[in-house]
Design a protein around this motif. Structure first.
Motif, PDB file in Angstrom:
ATOM      1  N   LEU A  17       0.831  -1.196   0.000  1.00 16.95           N
ATOM      2  CA  LEU A  17       0.000   0.000   0.000  1.00 16.95           C
ATOM      3  C   LEU A  17       0.867   1.247   0.000  1.00 16.95           C
ATOM      4  O   LEU A  17       1.780   1.367   0.818  1.00 16.95           O
ATOM      5  N   VAL A  18       0.574   2.128  -0.939  1.00 15.33           N
ATOM      6  CA  VAL A  18       1.277   3.409  -1.025  1.00 15.33           C
ATOM      7  C   VAL A  18       0.244   4.526  -0.928  1.00 15.33           C
ATOM      8  O   VAL A  18      -0.950   4.291  -1.101  1.00 15.33           O
ATOM      9  N   GLY A  19       0.723   5.730  -0.662  1.00 13.31           N
ATOM     10  CA  GLY A  19      -0.196   6.872  -0.597  1.00 13.31           C
ATOM     11  C   GLY A  19       0.228   7.832   0.500  1.00 13.31           C
ATOM     12  O   GLY A  19       1.157   7.571   1.267  1.00 13.31           O
ATOM     13  N   MET A  20      -0.479   8.926   0.557  1.00 12.71           N
ATOM     14  CA  MET A  20      -0.124  10.024   1.465  1.00 12.71           C
ATOM     15  C   MET A  20      -0.305   9.645   2.936  1.00 12.71           C
ATOM     16  O   MET A  20      -1.083   8.736   3.260  1.00 12.71           O
ATOM     17  N   MET A  21       0.350  10.425   3.785  1.00 16.31           N
ATOM     18  CA  MET A  21       0.147  10.294   5.231  1.00 16.31           C
ATOM     19  C   MET A  21      -1.338  10.465   5.532  1.00 16.31           C
ATOM     20  O   MET A  21      -1.962  11.370   4.984  1.00 16.31           O
ATOM     21  N   GLY A  22      -1.869   9.599   6.364  1.00 14.30           N
ATOM     22  CA  GLY A  22      -3.271   9.748   6.758  1.00 14.30           C
ATOM     23  C   GLY A  22      -4.256   9.128   5.788  1.00 14.30           C
ATOM     24  O   GLY A  22      -5.464   9.259   5.963  1.00 14.30           O
ATOM     25  N   SER A  23      -3.743   8.426   4.772  1.00 18.53           N
ATOM     26  CA  SER A  23      -4.685   7.855   3.798  1.00 18.53           C
ATOM     27  C   SER A  23      -5.257   6.520   4.260  1.00 18.53           C
ATOM     28  O   SER A  23      -6.128   5.958   3.601  1.00 18.53           O
ATOM     29  N   GLY A  24      -4.770   6.000   5.369  1.00 19.07           N
ATOM     30  CA  GLY A  24      -5.352   4.763   5.914  1.00 19.07           C
ATOM     31  C   GLY A  24      -4.595   3.501   5.539  1.00 19.07           C
ATOM     32  O   GLY A  24      -5.115   2.394   5.680  1.00 19.07           O
ATOM     33  N   LYS A  25      -3.332   3.661   5.094  1.00 19.79           N
ATOM     34  CA  LYS A  25      -2.570   2.488   4.641  1.00 19.79           C
ATOM     35  C   LYS A  25      -2.447   1.419   5.722  1.00 19.79           C
ATOM     36  O   LYS A  25      -2.624   0.238   5.442  1.00 19.79           O
TER      37      LYS A  25
END
Ligand code: S3P
Length: 186
Positions: A17-25
């Protein structure tokens, strides 16, 4: 009465899982791992464990570059050196190093966890654990980051809008994607 079993192959490749801080990874990663009975790991947690201090403290005492080197070493360990197939949650900046990006986008089922900036801001804008957001205008930091990072996150095999449904629905859409990819690769 038996409940219908959701069809899902246990993935043969890591689900990352990748994505911004706080995205729920992390939250969603744990739920995916539980659903397919695979181990879960969070690269930030491994770094903190190995360094014996929090990410914020690593930034304070050793700087961001040292943190990024640790992050690359952990990603290499988790993805390139064999070991069990896992569900892996990565830090928001992990894919920005080309070496990490090649491992993640080249060898795994990569999933971009997406949420709009106001949602991210609400979740982590005041977080003391995120050194990069300790700035006078965290919203601007997130917006600037998004501009640079979204094209890279876009290399993921699937983008999931984490605001579009409950966690079961999100987990299911990830598993459907993984199933489909595993069948294509058979
Ligand atoms: C970072 C995200 C954080 C952590 C570090 C840097 C980033 O992880 O790795 O504070 O560059 O976006 P989360 O995405 O899990 O918050």
């Amino acid at each position: 009465m038996k409940t219908a079993q959701r069809k899902s192959t246990r993935p043969g490749r890591p689900v990352v899982l990748v994505g911004m801080m706080g995205s729920g990874k992390t939250r969603i990663g744990r739920a995916i791992a539980k659903a397919v009975r695979l181990p879960f790991c969070d690269t930030d947690d491994i770094i903190e464990e190995q360094a014996g201090m929090s990410i914020a403290r690593i930034f304070e005492t050793q700087g961001e570059q040292a943190f990024r080197d640790m992050e690359t070493a952990v990603i290499r360990d988790v993805l390139a050196r064999g070991g069990p197939v896992r569900v892996v949650s990565t830090g928001g900046g992990a894919v920005m190093r080309p070496e990490n990006a090649e491992l993640i986008f080249g060898r795994t089922h990569s999933i971009w966890m997406y949420a709009d900036i106001p949602v991210l801001l609400q979740r982590v804008g005041r977080s003391n654990d995120r050194p990069l957001l300790r700035a006078p205008d965290p919203e601007k930091v997130l917006r600037d980051m998004a501009e640079v990072r979204y094209p890279v996150y876009g290399r993921a095999g699937l983008r999931v809008d984490t605001e579009a449904g409950d966690i079961e629905t999100i987990v299911q859409s990830v598993l459907n994607f993984v199933d489909q990819k595993e069948q294509e690769n058979e």
